[in-house]
Design a protein around this motif. Structure first.
Motif, PDB file in Angstrom:
ATOM      1  N   PRO A 127       0.811  -1.226   0.000  1.00  0.00           N
ATOM      2  CA  PRO A 127       0.000   0.000   0.000  1.00  0.00           C
ATOM      3  C   PRO A 127       0.840   1.270   0.000  1.00  0.00           C
ATOM      4  O   PRO A 127       0.455   2.282  -0.587  1.00  0.00           O
ATOM      5  CB  PRO A 127      -0.817  -0.116   1.295  1.00  0.00           C
ATOM      6  CG  PRO A 127      -0.817  -1.571   1.631  1.00  0.00           C
ATOM      7  CD  PRO A 127       0.521  -2.067   1.177  1.00  0.00           C
ATOM      8  N   VAL A 128       2.014   1.220   0.658  1.00  0.00           N
ATOM      9  CA  VAL A 128       2.901   2.390   0.692  1.00  0.00           C
ATOM     10  C   VAL A 128       3.512   2.617  -0.689  1.00  0.00           C
ATOM     11  O   VAL A 128       3.550   3.751  -1.194  1.00  0.00           O
ATOM     12  CB  VAL A 128       4.009   2.201   1.749  1.00  0.00           C
ATOM     13  CG1 VAL A 128       5.033   3.330   1.656  1.00  0.00           C
ATOM     14  CG2 VAL A 128       3.403   2.137   3.141  1.00  0.00           C
ATOM     15  N   ALA A 129       3.963   1.531  -1.308  1.00  0.00           N
ATOM     16  CA  ALA A 129       4.552   1.649  -2.644  1.00  0.00           C
ATOM     17  C   ALA A 129       3.539   2.215  -3.634  1.00  0.00           C
ATOM     18  O   ALA A 129       3.869   3.053  -4.482  1.00  0.00           O
ATOM     19  CB  ALA A 129       5.043   0.283  -3.113  1.00  0.00           C
ATOM     20  N   GLU A 130       2.287   1.787  -3.514  1.00  0.00           N
ATOM     21  CA  GLU A 130       1.248   2.266  -4.427  1.00  0.00           C
ATOM     22  C   GLU A 130       0.976   3.743  -4.212  1.00  0.00           C
ATOM     23  O   GLU A 130       0.891   4.517  -5.179  1.00  0.00           O
ATOM     24  CB  GLU A 130      -0.031   1.461  -4.219  1.00  0.00           C
ATOM     25  CG  GLU A 130      -1.172   1.888  -5.132  1.00  0.00           C
ATOM     26  CD  GLU A 130      -2.428   1.079  -4.880  1.00  0.00           C
ATOM     27  OE1 GLU A 130      -3.452   1.380  -5.540  1.00  0.00           O
ATOM     28  OE2 GLU A 130      -2.421   0.180  -4.023  1.00  0.00           O
ATOM     29  N   ARG A 131       0.856   4.161  -2.943  1.00  0.00           N
ATOM     30  CA  ARG A 131       0.536   5.571  -2.660  1.00  0.00           C
ATOM     31  C   ARG A 131       1.680   6.497  -3.075  1.00  0.00           C
ATOM     32  O   ARG A 131       1.440   7.618  -3.521  1.00  0.00           O
ATOM     33  CB  ARG A 131       0.246   5.755  -1.160  1.00  0.00           C
ATOM     34  CG  ARG A 131      -0.918   4.940  -0.614  1.00  0.00           C
ATOM     35  CD  ARG A 131      -2.281   5.419  -1.099  1.00  0.00           C
ATOM     36  NE  ARG A 131      -2.587   6.780  -0.747  1.00  0.00           N
ATOM     37  CZ  ARG A 131      -3.004   7.185   0.455  1.00  0.00           C
ATOM     38  NH1 ARG A 131      -3.140   6.306   1.444  1.00  0.00           N
ATOM     39  NH2 ARG A 131      -3.291   8.453   0.679  1.00  0.00           N
ATOM     40  N   LEU A 132       2.928   6.037  -2.910  1.00  0.00           N
ATOM     41  CA  LEU A 132       4.083   6.872  -3.256  1.00  0.00           C
ATOM     42  C   LEU A 132       4.527   6.692  -4.708  1.00  0.00           C
ATOM     43  O   LEU A 132       5.535   7.272  -5.127  1.00  0.00           O
ATOM     44  CB  LEU A 132       5.246   6.562  -2.308  1.00  0.00           C
ATOM     45  CG  LEU A 132       5.074   7.015  -0.862  1.00  0.00           C
ATOM     46  CD1 LEU A 132       6.251   6.549  -0.006  1.00  0.00           C
ATOM     47  CD2 LEU A 132       4.912   8.529  -0.759  1.00  0.00           C
ATOM     48  N   ARG A 133       3.794   5.858  -5.468  1.00  0.00           N
ATOM     49  CA  ARG A 133       4.080   5.608  -6.884  1.00  0.00           C
ATOM     50  C   ARG A 133       5.502   5.090  -7.092  1.00  0.00           C
ATOM     51  O   ARG A 133       6.232   5.578  -7.978  1.00  0.00           O
ATOM     52  CB  ARG A 133       3.852   6.872  -7.717  1.00  0.00           C
ATOM     53  CG  ARG A 133       2.443   7.428  -7.668  1.00  0.00           C
ATOM     54  CD  ARG A 133       2.332   8.659  -8.549  1.00  0.00           C
ATOM     55  NE  ARG A 133       1.168   9.461  -8.232  1.00  0.00           N
ATOM     56  CZ  ARG A 133       1.002  10.730  -8.621  1.00  0.00           C
ATOM     57  NH1 ARG A 133       1.952  11.330  -9.329  1.00  0.00           N
ATOM     58  NH2 ARG A 133      -0.095  11.397  -8.289  1.00  0.00           N
ATOM     59  N   LEU A 134       5.875   4.122  -6.297  1.00  0.00           N
ATOM     60  CA  LEU A 134       7.191   3.512  -6.429  1.00  0.00           C
ATOM     61  C   LEU A 134       7.150   2.424  -7.498  1.00  0.00           C
ATOM     62  O   LEU A 134       6.085   2.053  -7.996  1.00  0.00           O
ATOM     63  CB  LEU A 134       7.636   2.929  -5.083  1.00  0.00           C
ATOM     64  CG  LEU A 134       7.662   3.926  -3.912  1.00  0.00           C
ATOM     65  CD1 LEU A 134       8.086   3.234  -2.632  1.00  0.00           C
ATOM     66  CD2 LEU A 134       8.575   5.110  -4.221  1.00  0.00           C
ATOM     67  N   GLU A 135       8.324   1.888  -7.831  1.00  0.00           N
ATOM     68  CA  GLU A 135       8.396   0.882  -8.888  1.00  0.00           C
ATOM     69  C   GLU A 135       7.601  -0.367  -8.533  1.00  0.00           C
ATOM     70  O   GLU A 135       7.075  -1.048  -9.403  1.00  0.00           O
ATOM     71  CB  GLU A 135       9.854   0.525  -9.165  1.00  0.00           C
ATOM     72  CG  GLU A 135      10.652   1.669  -9.778  1.00  0.00           C
ATOM     73  CD  GLU A 135      12.100   1.268 -10.023  1.00  0.00           C
ATOM     74  OE1 GLU A 135      12.444   0.101  -9.711  1.00  0.00           O
ATOM     75  OE2 GLU A 135      12.860   2.099 -10.538  1.00  0.00           O
ATOM     76  N   GLY A 136       7.532  -0.685  -7.263  1.00  0.00           N
ATOM     77  CA  GLY A 136       6.784  -1.858  -6.850  1.00  0.00           C
ATOM     78  C   GLY A 136       6.996  -2.130  -5.374  1.00  0.00           C
ATOM     79  O   GLY A 136       7.806  -1.460  -4.713  1.00  0.00           O
ATOM     80  N   PRO A 137       6.257  -3.100  -4.814  1.00  0.00           N
ATOM     81  CA  PRO A 137       6.448  -3.467  -3.404  1.00  0.00           C
ATOM     82  C   PRO A 137       7.892  -3.877  -3.152  1.00  0.00           C
ATOM     83  O   PRO A 137       8.578  -4.379  -4.050  1.00  0.00           O
ATOM     84  CB  PRO A 137       5.490  -4.654  -3.221  1.00  0.00           C
ATOM     85  CG  PRO A 137       4.494  -4.517  -4.323  1.00  0.00           C
ATOM     86  CD  PRO A 137       5.230  -3.900  -5.471  1.00  0.00           C
ATOM     87  N   ASN A 138       8.331  -3.648  -1.929  1.00  0.00           N
ATOM     88  CA  ASN A 138       9.683  -3.972  -1.469  1.00  0.00           C
ATOM     89  C   ASN A 138      10.750  -3.014  -1.973  1.00  0.00           C
ATOM     90  O   ASN A 138      11.931  -3.176  -1.666  1.00  0.00           O
ATOM     91  CB  ASN A 138      10.070  -5.421  -1.817  1.00  0.00           C
ATOM     92  CG  ASN A 138       9.139  -6.420  -1.148  1.00  0.00           C
ATOM     93  OD1 ASN A 138       8.770  -6.250   0.007  1.00  0.00           O
ATOM     94  ND2 ASN A 138       8.747  -7.456  -1.885  1.00  0.00           N
ATOM     95  N   THR A 139      10.363  -2.003  -2.772  1.00  0.00           N
ATOM     96  CA  THR A 139      11.294  -0.912  -3.060  1.00  0.00           C
ATOM     97  C   THR A 139      11.585  -0.192  -1.753  1.00  0.00           C
ATOM     98  O   THR A 139      10.682   0.073  -0.969  1.00  0.00           O
ATOM     99  CB  THR A 139      10.677   0.078  -4.068  1.00  0.00           C
ATOM    100  OG1 THR A 139      10.341  -0.620  -5.260  1.00  0.00           O
ATOM    101  CG2 THR A 139      11.647   1.202  -4.387  1.00  0.00           C
ATOM    102  N   ASP A 140      12.850   0.107  -1.502  1.00  0.00           N
ATOM    103  CA  ASP A 140      13.197   0.728  -0.222  1.00  0.00           C
ATOM    104  C   ASP A 140      12.594   2.130  -0.089  1.00  0.00           C
ATOM    105  O   ASP A 140      12.569   2.914  -1.048  1.00  0.00           O
ATOM    106  CB  ASP A 140      14.714   0.832  -0.064  1.00  0.00           C
ATOM    107  CG  ASP A 140      15.322  -0.465   0.468  1.00  0.00           C
ATOM    108  OD1 ASP A 140      14.545  -1.401   0.766  1.00  0.00           O
ATOM    109  OD2 ASP A 140      16.555  -0.530   0.586  1.00  0.00           O
TER     110      ASP A 140
END
Length: 257
Positions: A127-140
């Motif tokens: 959910p954090v990766a999605e909200r912050l528009r990161l490359e995917g889950p487990n991105t630091d």
């Protein structure tokens, strides 16, 4: 006999209704008095005598006493023998109509300091990766947990997630004495733009209650806030638990036509 039985049944119902109505009036009066307490509307912090309050608001002395009992339960007022009912608690206003850090918001009420309890890179939950528009889950991301105090008084527990390319610069920043909003603007070279917020009441878990020195299970105000830079990039996801007995949320809303 039927008439007597009817009276036997209706008398308790009428008494219960009177108690309910008195409780309703007490709650209504407490709401009116609470605002005056929080806005420092009573000279020297001393409330008028119960009889005077009853006359001013057109309620009975019992209703006034019940209303004051409600405010005492909130630790806003206390009964002092020989003096009367005095204001003993305060809540601090947190605006909801401007994007500001806590130190900026409360600068007129004292000094805000931050105890950084945890700060480290962690794999971003989905959910954090999605909200912050990161490359995917487990991105630091950089995870920060701060206890925030106003003049030494525990006020909020902030859990923050920041993208690592920005967060790396926060590792050596003065988070103890500086709002993270100001640091984010300095690091990125652009102002913050907008924030999406959700505000709700939740029960304090054991950890939050201990850190905030709040009774376990007591309600806290949970503010979830996703803050964007002026170019629209989400850069700060926060879950902020405020002590509900020490903060009040205020804003000016406009009705669109």
């Amino acid at each position: 006999m039927p008439a007597e039985r009817t009276r036997e049944h209706t008398a308790p119902v009428a008494a219960a209704r009177r108690r309910r109505l008195r409780a309703d009036r007490a709650r209504q009066l407490a709401d009116l008095l609470r605002r005056q307490v929080l806005l420092q509307g009573f000279p020297a912090g001393l409330l008028p005598h119960e009889d005077a309050l009853g006359a001013d608001y057109g309620v009975s002395r019992n209703t006034v006493r019940q209303a004051l009992d409600l405010l005492r339960a909130e630790q806003l007022v206390e009964r002092v023998p020989g003096v009367g009912t005095v204001v003993v608690g305060a809540k601090y206003p947190h605006g909801l109509d401007r994007l500001m850090g806590l130190a900026e918001t409360l600068h007129e009420h004292g000094r805000v300091t931050n105890e950084v309890r945890t700060m480290a890179p962690v794999p971003a939950p989905a959910p954090v990766a999605e909200r912050l528009r990161l490359e995917g889950p487990n991105t630091d991301v950089l995870y920060i947990e701060r206890l925030r105090r106003l003049d030494g008084l525990p006020l909020s527990l902030d859990l923050t997630y920041v993208p690592m390319d920005v967060g790396i610069e926060l590792l050596n920043a003065d988070l103890e004495n500086t709002d993270i909003f100001r640091l984010l603007e300095e690091i990125t070279g652009q102002p913050l733009g907008t924030a999406e917020i959700t505000l709700e009441a939740v029960n304090a878990d054991a950890h939050s209650a201990a850190v905030l020195q709040s009774p376990r299970g007591a309600a806290v105000l949970m503010l979830e806030r996703l803050t964007h830079l002026s170019d629209g990039r989400p850069v700060d996801l926060e879950f902020i638990r405020f002590r509900g007995d020490r903060i009040t949320m205020r804003g000016l809303l406009h009705r669109s036509v």
